[in-house]
Design an enzyme around this catalytic site. Structure first.
Site, short mmCIF file in Angstrom:
data_model
loop_
_atom_site.label_atom_id
_atom_site.label_comp_id
_atom_site.label_asym_id
_atom_site.label_seq_id
_atom_site.Cartn_x
_atom_site.Cartn_y
_atom_site.Cartn_z
N TYR A 1 0.42 13.99 0.68
CA TYR A 1 -0.04 14.62 1.91
C TYR A 1 0.08 16.15 1.82
CZ TYR A 1 0.53 9.76 3.23
OH TYR A 1 0.45 8.39 3.25
N GLY B 1 2.02 4.96 -0.64
CA GLY B 1 1.40 6.24 -0.99
C GLY B 1 2.49 7.21 -1.39
N CYS C 1 -2.31 33.90 10.03
CA CYS C 1 -2.04 34.65 11.25
C CYS C 1 -1.63 33.76 12.41
CB CYS C 1 -3.26 35.47 11.61
SG CYS C 1 -3.69 36.54 10.26
N GLU C 2 -0.59 33.00 12.25
CA GLU C 2 0.04 32.33 13.39
C GLU C 2 1.47 32.01 13.03
OE1 GLU C 2 -1.20 28.13 14.17
OE2 GLU C 2 -3.00 28.76 13.12
N GLU D 1 0.84 -1.22 0.00
CA GLU D 1 0.00 0.00 0.00
C GLU D 1 0.86 1.26 0.00
OE1 GLU D 1 -1.98 -0.44 3.73
OE2 GLU D 1 -3.31 -2.04 3.05
#
Ligand code: LLP
Length: 421
Positions: A375, A277, A346-347, A275
Protein backbone atom coordinates in the site's frame (compact mmCIF):
# COMPACT_ATOMS: atom_id res chain seq x y z
CA UNK A 1 12.34 -11.11 8.77
CA UNK A 2 13.44 -9.15 5.75
CA UNK A 3 16.55 -8.76 3.61
CA UNK A 4 17.33 -5.10 4.34
CA UNK A 5 20.30 -5.24 6.69
CA UNK A 6 23.34 -3.14 7.52
CA UNK A 7 26.73 -4.40 6.42
CA UNK A 8 29.71 -2.41 7.64
CA UNK A 9 27.39 0.47 8.48
CA UNK A 10 25.69 0.61 5.06
CA UNK A 11 22.10 -0.43 4.47
CA UNK A 12 21.78 -3.17 1.86
CA UNK A 13 18.88 -4.68 -0.05
CA UNK A 14 19.96 -8.32 -0.24
CA UNK A 15 23.51 -8.02 -1.65
CA UNK A 16 23.10 -4.55 -3.16
CA UNK A 17 24.14 -1.44 -1.20
CA UNK A 18 21.21 0.97 -1.39
CA UNK A 19 23.68 3.77 -2.09
CA UNK A 20 24.37 2.07 -5.42
CA UNK A 21 20.68 2.23 -6.36
CA UNK A 22 20.54 5.87 -5.25
CA UNK A 23 23.39 6.66 -7.63
CA UNK A 24 21.68 4.83 -10.49
CA UNK A 25 18.08 6.02 -10.17
CA UNK A 26 18.09 9.04 -7.84
CA UNK A 27 15.74 9.52 -4.88
CA UNK A 28 12.99 8.97 -4.00
CA UNK A 29 12.27 5.39 -5.05
CA UNK A 30 10.69 2.16 -3.85
CA UNK A 31 12.85 -0.93 -3.64
CA UNK A 32 11.66 -4.51 -3.17
CA UNK A 33 13.50 -7.66 -2.16
CA UNK A 34 12.78 -10.80 -4.17
CA UNK A 35 14.07 -12.98 -1.34
CA UNK A 36 11.69 -11.39 1.19
CA UNK A 37 8.71 -11.69 -1.15
CA UNK A 38 9.31 -15.38 -1.78
CA UNK A 39 10.16 -16.07 1.84
CA UNK A 40 6.86 -14.61 3.01
CA UNK A 41 4.94 -16.47 0.34
CA UNK A 42 6.58 -19.74 1.38
CA UNK A 43 5.74 -19.17 5.05
CA UNK A 44 2.05 -19.20 4.12
CA UNK A 45 2.51 -22.08 1.72
CA UNK A 46 4.10 -24.18 4.45
CA UNK A 47 1.58 -23.05 7.06
CA UNK A 48 -1.25 -24.42 4.91
CA UNK A 49 0.80 -27.45 3.85
CA UNK A 50 -1.55 -29.95 5.48
CA UNK A 51 -4.54 -28.85 3.42
CA UNK A 52 -5.20 -28.45 -0.31
CA UNK A 53 -4.74 -24.73 -0.79
CA UNK A 54 -4.06 -21.79 -3.08
CA UNK A 55 -2.50 -18.53 -1.89
CA UNK A 56 -3.92 -15.68 -3.93
CA UNK A 57 -1.72 -12.63 -3.41
CA UNK A 58 -3.85 -9.52 -2.82
CA UNK A 59 -2.20 -7.54 -5.57
CA UNK A 60 -3.89 -4.33 -4.47
CA UNK A 61 -1.03 -4.15 -1.94
CA UNK A 62 1.70 -4.15 -4.60
CA UNK A 63 0.87 -4.67 -8.22
CA UNK A 64 4.05 -4.20 -10.22
CA UNK A 65 4.16 -6.96 -12.81
CA UNK A 66 7.71 -7.95 -11.91
CA UNK A 67 6.58 -8.60 -8.34
CA UNK A 68 3.58 -10.55 -9.57
CA UNK A 69 5.90 -12.64 -11.73
CA UNK A 70 8.13 -13.44 -8.73
CA UNK A 71 5.14 -14.63 -6.73
CA UNK A 72 3.50 -16.47 -9.61
CA UNK A 73 6.73 -18.35 -10.19
CA UNK A 74 6.68 -19.37 -6.53
CA UNK A 75 3.17 -20.79 -7.09
CA UNK A 76 0.88 -17.92 -6.10
CA UNK A 77 -2.50 -17.14 -7.57
CA UNK A 78 -3.87 -13.59 -7.46
CA UNK A 79 -6.76 -11.81 -5.77
CA UNK A 80 -7.89 -9.01 -8.08
CA UNK A 81 -10.45 -6.26 -7.52
CA UNK A 82 -10.69 -4.53 -10.88
CA UNK A 83 -10.31 -5.08 -14.60
CA UNK A 84 -6.99 -3.28 -14.38
CA UNK A 85 -5.69 -5.73 -11.79
CA UNK A 86 -7.06 -8.67 -13.77
CA UNK A 87 -5.30 -7.50 -16.93
CA UNK A 88 -2.09 -6.77 -15.03
CA UNK A 89 -2.07 -10.25 -13.48
CA UNK A 90 -2.61 -11.84 -16.88
CA UNK A 91 0.10 -9.66 -18.41
CA UNK A 92 2.47 -10.85 -15.68
CA UNK A 93 1.79 -14.43 -16.74
CA UNK A 94 -0.78 -15.57 -14.16
CA UNK A 95 -3.30 -18.00 -15.64
CA UNK A 96 -7.00 -17.25 -15.23
CA UNK A 97 -7.66 -20.40 -13.23
CA UNK A 98 -5.47 -18.98 -10.45
CA UNK A 99 -7.26 -15.62 -10.25
CA UNK A 100 -10.09 -14.84 -7.84
CA UNK A 101 -12.10 -11.67 -8.45
CA UNK A 102 -13.15 -9.77 -5.30
CA UNK A 103 -14.88 -6.42 -4.77
CA UNK A 104 -18.33 -5.02 -4.19
CA UNK A 105 -18.73 -3.11 -7.43
CA UNK A 106 -17.74 -5.38 -10.31
CA UNK A 107 -19.27 -4.07 -13.52
CA UNK A 108 -20.77 -6.17 -16.29
CA UNK A 109 -17.81 -5.13 -18.44
CA UNK A 110 -15.33 -6.43 -15.87
CA UNK A 111 -17.22 -9.71 -15.54
CA UNK A 112 -17.17 -10.06 -19.30
CA UNK A 113 -13.41 -9.63 -19.50
CA UNK A 114 -12.73 -12.10 -16.69
CA UNK A 115 -15.16 -14.74 -17.98
CA UNK A 116 -13.67 -14.56 -21.44
CA UNK A 117 -10.08 -14.50 -20.23
CA UNK A 118 -10.53 -17.26 -17.64
CA UNK A 119 -11.25 -16.99 -13.94
CA UNK A 120 -11.08 -19.30 -10.96
CA UNK A 121 -14.02 -17.73 -9.18
CA UNK A 122 -15.90 -14.52 -8.53
CA UNK A 123 -16.36 -13.64 -4.88
CA UNK A 124 -19.87 -12.22 -5.17
CA UNK A 125 -20.91 -9.59 -2.66
CA UNK A 126 -24.60 -8.88 -3.32
CA UNK A 127 -27.78 -10.16 -4.94
CA UNK A 128 -27.79 -7.52 -7.70
CA UNK A 129 -24.21 -8.44 -8.57
CA UNK A 130 -25.26 -12.09 -8.80
CA UNK A 131 -28.08 -11.26 -11.20
CA UNK A 132 -25.74 -9.31 -13.48
CA UNK A 133 -23.10 -12.06 -13.39
CA UNK A 134 -25.72 -14.66 -14.33
CA UNK A 135 -26.79 -12.52 -17.29
CA UNK A 136 -23.23 -11.94 -18.51
CA UNK A 137 -22.38 -15.65 -18.20
CA UNK A 138 -25.50 -16.60 -20.17
CA UNK A 139 -24.65 -14.05 -22.88
CA UNK A 140 -21.22 -15.62 -23.24
CA UNK A 141 -22.54 -19.18 -22.96
CA UNK A 142 -20.25 -20.01 -20.03
CA UNK A 143 -20.70 -20.87 -16.37
CA UNK A 144 -19.31 -18.49 -13.74
CA UNK A 145 -17.89 -20.20 -10.63
CA UNK A 146 -18.84 -18.23 -7.54
CA UNK A 147 -18.40 -18.00 -3.83
CA UNK A 148 -20.53 -15.60 -1.86
CA UNK A 149 -18.75 -13.26 0.52
CA UNK A 150 -20.41 -13.35 3.89
CA UNK A 151 -20.11 -10.62 6.45
CA UNK A 152 -19.75 -12.40 9.81
CA UNK A 153 -20.27 -9.28 11.95
CA UNK A 154 -16.96 -9.68 13.75
CA UNK A 155 -14.84 -6.83 15.10
CA UNK A 156 -11.42 -7.11 13.46
CA UNK A 157 -9.92 -4.76 16.07
CA UNK A 158 -8.01 -2.79 13.47
CA UNK A 159 -8.08 0.77 12.09
CA UNK A 160 -11.69 1.72 11.26
CA UNK A 161 -10.78 2.55 7.65
CA UNK A 162 -9.57 -0.99 7.00
CA UNK A 163 -12.07 -3.05 9.01
CA UNK A 164 -14.56 -4.83 6.74
CA UNK A 165 -16.30 -7.55 8.74
CA UNK A 166 -18.81 -5.60 10.83
CA UNK A 167 -22.44 -5.30 9.82
CA UNK A 168 -22.07 -1.55 9.28
CA UNK A 169 -19.38 -2.12 6.63
CA UNK A 170 -20.30 -2.21 2.96
CA UNK A 171 -18.80 -5.66 2.37
CA UNK A 172 -20.41 -9.06 1.87
CA UNK A 173 -23.84 -10.42 2.65
CA UNK A 174 -24.97 -10.58 6.29
CA UNK A 175 -24.24 -14.12 7.38
CA UNK A 176 -27.76 -14.32 8.79
CA UNK A 177 -29.14 -14.03 5.23
CA UNK A 178 -26.58 -16.36 3.65
CA UNK A 179 -28.86 -19.40 3.26
CA UNK A 180 -31.45 -17.38 1.34
CA UNK A 181 -28.85 -15.87 -0.91
CA UNK A 182 -27.25 -19.24 -1.66
CA UNK A 183 -30.73 -20.52 -2.54
CA UNK A 184 -31.15 -17.64 -4.94
CA UNK A 185 -27.73 -18.36 -6.48
CA UNK A 186 -28.63 -22.01 -7.04
CA UNK A 187 -31.69 -20.87 -8.97
CA UNK A 188 -29.80 -18.54 -11.32
CA UNK A 189 -28.59 -19.93 -14.63
CA UNK A 190 -24.97 -19.46 -15.59
CA UNK A 191 -23.69 -19.58 -12.01
CA UNK A 192 -22.04 -22.47 -10.19
CA UNK A 193 -21.66 -22.19 -6.44
CA UNK A 194 -18.24 -23.52 -5.39
CA UNK A 195 -17.74 -22.16 -1.90
CA UNK A 196 -17.83 -19.38 0.67
CA UNK A 197 -15.69 -16.24 0.97
CA UNK A 198 -14.94 -14.10 4.00
CA UNK A 199 -12.52 -11.21 4.68
CA UNK A 200 -12.86 -9.20 7.87
CA UNK A 201 -10.17 -6.54 7.59
CA UNK A 202 -6.53 -5.67 7.25
CA UNK A 203 -3.57 -5.37 9.64
CA UNK A 204 -5.11 -7.71 12.20
CA UNK A 205 -2.71 -8.29 15.05
CA UNK A 206 -4.66 -10.99 16.86
CA UNK A 207 -5.97 -14.37 15.76
CA UNK A 208 -9.21 -14.20 17.78
CA UNK A 209 -11.26 -12.17 15.26
CA UNK A 210 -10.21 -14.47 12.41
CA UNK A 211 -11.07 -17.47 14.54
CA UNK A 212 -14.51 -16.10 15.41
CA UNK A 213 -15.22 -15.48 11.73
CA UNK A 214 -13.93 -18.87 10.55
CA UNK A 215 -15.99 -20.71 13.17
CA UNK A 216 -19.09 -18.96 11.86
CA UNK A 217 -18.11 -19.94 8.33
CA UNK A 218 -17.60 -23.57 9.43
CA UNK A 219 -21.15 -23.68 10.79
CA UNK A 220 -22.42 -22.16 7.58
CA UNK A 221 -20.66 -24.85 5.51
CA UNK A 222 -22.63 -27.55 7.36
CA UNK A 223 -25.90 -25.66 6.91
CA UNK A 224 -25.37 -25.00 3.23
CA UNK A 225 -24.36 -28.59 2.57
CA UNK A 226 -27.52 -29.73 4.36
CA UNK A 227 -29.44 -27.41 2.03
CA UNK A 228 -27.91 -29.28 -0.90
CA UNK A 229 -25.18 -26.86 -2.01
CA UNK A 230 -21.71 -27.96 -3.02
CA UNK A 231 -19.18 -26.16 -0.82
CA UNK A 232 -15.71 -27.28 -1.88
CA UNK A 233 -13.74 -24.09 -1.41
CA UNK A 234 -13.28 -21.65 1.42
CA UNK A 235 -11.71 -18.31 0.60
CA UNK A 236 -10.66 -17.01 4.00
CA UNK A 237 -9.47 -13.60 2.82
CA UNK A 238 -6.32 -11.75 3.83
CA UNK A 239 -5.57 -9.42 6.69
CA UNK A 240 -2.83 -10.94 8.81
CA UNK A 241 -0.88 -8.00 10.23
CA UNK A 242 2.82 -7.26 10.19
CA UNK A 243 5.17 -5.65 12.69
CA UNK A 244 5.63 -1.99 11.70
CA UNK A 245 8.06 -1.34 14.51
CA UNK A 246 11.09 -3.43 15.25
CA UNK A 247 10.55 -3.52 18.98
CA UNK A 248 7.21 -4.08 20.60
CA UNK A 249 4.93 -5.67 18.06
CA UNK A 250 4.56 -9.38 17.53
CA UNK A 251 1.53 -10.21 15.40
CA UNK A 252 0.73 -13.90 14.99
CA UNK A 253 2.96 -15.82 12.63
CA UNK A 254 1.69 -17.50 9.47
CA UNK A 255 2.30 -20.90 11.13
CA UNK A 256 -0.03 -19.97 13.99
CA UNK A 257 -2.56 -18.63 11.51
CA UNK A 258 -2.33 -21.85 9.47
CA UNK A 259 -2.79 -24.00 12.58
CA UNK A 260 -5.89 -21.97 13.49
CA UNK A 261 -7.29 -22.50 9.99
CA UNK A 262 -6.69 -26.23 10.31
CA UNK A 263 -8.40 -26.20 13.70
CA UNK A 264 -11.46 -24.21 12.66
CA UNK A 265 -12.22 -25.41 9.12
CA UNK A 266 -9.70 -28.19 8.40
CA UNK A 267 -12.20 -30.98 9.11
CA UNK A 268 -14.54 -29.83 6.34
CA UNK A 269 -12.46 -31.20 3.49
CA UNK A 270 -12.53 -27.92 1.57
CA UNK A 271 -9.77 -26.47 -0.55
CA UNK A 272 -8.49 -23.42 1.33
CA UNK A 273 -7.78 -20.14 -0.40
CA UNK A 274 -6.29 -17.13 1.36
CA UNK A 275 -5.69 -13.61 0.05
CA UNK A 276 -2.74 -12.14 1.94
CA UNK A 277 -1.33 -8.87 0.68
CA UNK A 278 0.50 -6.92 3.36
CA UNK A 279 2.21 -9.86 5.02
CA UNK A 280 3.84 -10.83 1.73
CA UNK A 281 4.69 -7.38 0.37
CA UNK A 282 4.83 -5.01 3.37
CA UNK A 283 8.22 -5.76 4.81
CA UNK A 284 9.58 -6.64 1.37
CA UNK A 285 9.80 -2.97 0.40
CA UNK A 286 11.45 0.29 1.41
CA UNK A 287 10.90 3.84 0.31
CA UNK A 288 14.28 5.56 -0.01
CA UNK A 289 14.44 9.33 0.23
CA UNK A 290 16.92 12.18 0.66
CA UNK A 291 16.92 15.00 3.20
CA UNK A 292 16.47 18.31 1.38
CA UNK A 293 16.67 20.60 4.41
CA UNK A 294 16.79 20.47 8.16
CA UNK A 295 14.65 23.40 9.27
CA UNK A 296 14.49 24.98 12.71
CA UNK A 297 10.96 25.55 13.93
CA UNK A 298 9.94 27.45 17.06
CA UNK A 299 10.02 24.40 19.30
CA UNK A 300 11.05 21.60 16.97
CA UNK A 301 13.17 20.62 14.00
CA UNK A 302 11.69 19.61 10.69
CA UNK A 303 13.37 17.04 8.53
CA UNK A 304 12.21 17.93 5.03
CA UNK A 305 12.48 14.99 2.64
CA UNK A 306 12.21 14.68 -1.12
CA UNK A 307 9.47 12.05 -0.61
CA UNK A 308 5.98 13.23 0.27
CA UNK A 309 2.45 12.11 1.06
CA UNK A 310 1.80 11.58 -2.65
CA UNK A 311 4.50 8.87 -2.60
CA UNK A 312 3.49 7.25 0.71
CA UNK A 313 0.04 8.23 1.94
CA UNK A 314 -0.30 5.80 4.85
CA UNK A 315 0.87 8.14 7.65
CA UNK A 316 -1.46 10.92 6.45
CA UNK A 317 -4.39 8.60 5.83
CA UNK A 318 -4.26 6.10 8.68
CA UNK A 319 -1.81 7.76 11.11
CA UNK A 320 0.37 4.81 10.21
CA UNK A 321 3.83 4.40 11.70
CA UNK A 322 6.77 3.54 9.47
CA UNK A 323 10.22 3.09 10.94
CA UNK A 324 12.70 5.52 9.38
CA UNK A 325 16.33 4.46 9.23
CA UNK A 326 19.45 6.08 7.78
CA UNK A 327 21.24 4.52 4.81
CA UNK A 328 24.49 5.06 6.68
CA UNK A 329 24.22 3.65 10.17
CA UNK A 330 24.78 6.11 13.00
CA UNK A 331 28.08 5.77 14.84
CA UNK A 332 27.70 3.80 18.07
CA UNK A 333 26.93 6.13 20.96
CA UNK A 334 26.02 9.04 18.67
CA UNK A 335 23.53 11.42 20.26
CA UNK A 336 20.05 10.89 18.67
CA UNK A 337 17.99 13.82 17.44
CA UNK A 338 14.22 14.39 17.32
CA UNK A 339 12.42 15.51 14.19
CA UNK A 340 9.06 16.10 12.65
CA UNK A 341 9.64 14.25 9.39
CA UNK A 342 7.77 15.92 6.56
CA UNK A 343 7.52 16.10 2.79
CA UNK A 344 7.46 19.16 0.51
CA UNK A 345 3.72 19.00 -0.30
CA UNK A 346 1.76 22.11 0.58
CA UNK A 347 -0.39 20.82 3.41
CA UNK A 348 0.31 20.00 7.01
CA UNK A 349 -1.02 16.49 6.49
CA UNK A 350 2.18 15.83 4.59
CA UNK A 351 3.82 14.65 7.79
CA UNK A 352 5.38 11.21 8.07
CA UNK A 353 6.21 11.32 11.77
CA UNK A 354 6.11 13.75 14.67
CA UNK A 355 8.81 13.98 17.30
CA UNK A 356 10.59 10.98 15.84
CA UNK A 357 13.78 10.05 17.62
CA UNK A 358 16.43 9.11 15.09
CA UNK A 359 20.07 9.72 14.27
CA UNK A 360 21.00 13.35 13.59
CA UNK A 361 20.63 14.21 9.90
CA UNK A 362 21.85 16.88 7.52
CA UNK A 363 20.87 17.91 4.01
CA UNK A 364 21.87 15.30 1.47
CA UNK A 365 21.67 12.36 3.89
CA UNK A 366 19.49 9.44 2.82
CA UNK A 367 16.91 7.56 4.81
CA UNK A 368 14.59 4.62 4.21
CA UNK A 369 11.03 4.08 5.34
CA UNK A 370 10.63 0.47 6.34
CA UNK A 371 7.55 -1.69 5.75
CA UNK A 372 6.62 0.38 2.69
CA UNK A 373 6.15 -2.47 0.21
CA UNK A 374 2.42 -2.82 0.84
CA UNK A 375 0.00 0.00 0.00
CA UNK A 376 2.91 2.29 -0.80
CA UNK A 377 3.57 2.61 -4.54
CA UNK A 378 0.04 1.44 -5.39
CA UNK A 379 -1.55 4.32 -3.48
CA UNK A 380 0.77 6.98 -4.81
CA UNK A 381 -0.33 9.88 -6.97
CA UNK A 382 1.03 12.89 -8.81
CA UNK A 383 -0.37 15.41 -6.33
CA UNK A 384 1.51 18.72 -6.59
CA UNK A 385 2.61 17.53 -10.06
CA UNK A 386 5.25 15.33 -8.54
CA UNK A 387 6.01 12.49 -10.96
CA UNK A 388 5.39 8.95 -9.68
CA UNK A 389 8.57 7.58 -8.22
CA UNK A 390 10.38 4.55 -9.67
CA UNK A 391 10.22 1.00 -8.37
CA UNK A 392 13.30 -1.18 -8.21
CA UNK A 393 13.54 -4.93 -7.70
CA UNK A 394 16.58 -6.52 -6.12
CA UNK A 395 17.55 -10.14 -6.55
CA UNK A 396 20.77 -11.15 -4.75
CA UNK A 397 23.45 -8.85 -6.21
CA UNK A 398 21.33 -7.65 -9.15
CA UNK A 399 18.80 -4.87 -9.36
CA UNK A 400 16.49 -3.59 -12.06
CA UNK A 401 14.16 -0.63 -12.44
CA UNK A 402 10.73 -2.24 -12.77
CA UNK A 403 8.86 1.02 -13.20
CA UNK A 404 10.76 4.00 -14.49
CA UNK A 405 10.35 7.52 -13.23
CA UNK A 406 8.43 9.40 -15.92
CA UNK A 407 9.99 12.56 -17.29
CA UNK A 408 8.26 15.84 -16.62
CA UNK A 409 7.51 16.00 -20.34
CA UNK A 410 5.75 12.63 -20.22
CA UNK A 411 3.72 13.63 -17.21
CA UNK A 412 2.67 16.96 -18.69
CA UNK A 413 1.94 15.52 -22.13
CA UNK A 414 -0.91 13.44 -20.72
CA UNK A 415 -3.19 16.47 -20.51
CA UNK A 416 -4.97 17.69 -23.61
CA UNK A 417 -5.90 21.33 -24.10
CA UNK A 418 -9.10 21.52 -26.20
CA UNK A 419 -8.75 23.27 -29.52
CA UNK A 420 -11.33 25.92 -28.55
CA UNK A 421 -8.97 27.30 -25.92
N1 LLP B 1 -8.83 -9.56 0.40
C1 LLP B 1 -9.71 -8.55 0.37
C2 LLP B 1 -11.07 -8.81 -0.09
C3 LLP B 1 -9.30 -7.27 0.77
O1 LLP B 1 -10.18 -6.27 0.75
C4 LLP B 1 -7.96 -7.05 1.21
C5 LLP B 1 -7.51 -5.71 1.61
C6 LLP B 1 -7.09 -8.15 1.21
C7 LLP B 1 -7.56 -9.39 0.81
C8 LLP B 1 -5.65 -8.03 1.64
O2 LLP B 1 -5.51 -7.63 2.96
P1 LLP B 1 -4.05 -7.63 3.63
O3 LLP B 1 -3.59 -9.07 3.71
O4 LLP B 1 -3.16 -6.84 2.76
O5 LLP B 1 -4.26 -7.03 4.95
N2 LLP B 1 -4.62 0.68 2.22
C9 LLP B 1 -4.71 0.11 3.54
C10 LLP B 1 -5.11 -1.35 3.49
C11 LLP B 1 -6.38 -1.63 2.72
C12 LLP B 1 -6.77 -3.07 2.69
C13 LLP B 1 -7.87 -3.31 1.73
N3 LLP B 1 -8.24 -4.67 1.55
C14 LLP B 1 -3.41 0.32 4.28
O6 LLP B 1 -2.49 0.96 3.74
O7 LLP B 1 -3.26 -0.09 5.43
Amino acid sequence: MDHFLYRDGQLFAEDVPLAQIVEAVGTPFYVYSTATLTRHFKLFDEALGGMPHLICFAMKSLSNQAVLRVLAQAGAGMDVVSEGEYRRARAAGVSGDKIVFSGIGKTAGEMHVALQGGIRQFNVESEPEMVVLSRVALELGVVAPITIRVNPDVDAKTHAKIATGKSENKFGIPISRARDVYKMAAGLKGLKVVGIDVHIGSQLTELAPFEAAYLKVADLVEELRADGHTIDRLDLGGGLGIPYTRSNEAPPLPTEYGAMIQRTVGHLGCEIEIEPGRLISGNAGLLVSEVIYVKEGEDREFLILDAAMNDLIRPAMYDAHHDIVPLIEAAPGAEPAKYDVVGPVCESGDTFAKGREMPAMKAGDRIAFRSAGAYGAVMSSEYNSRPMIPEVLVHADQFAVIRARPTYEEMIARDTIPEWL
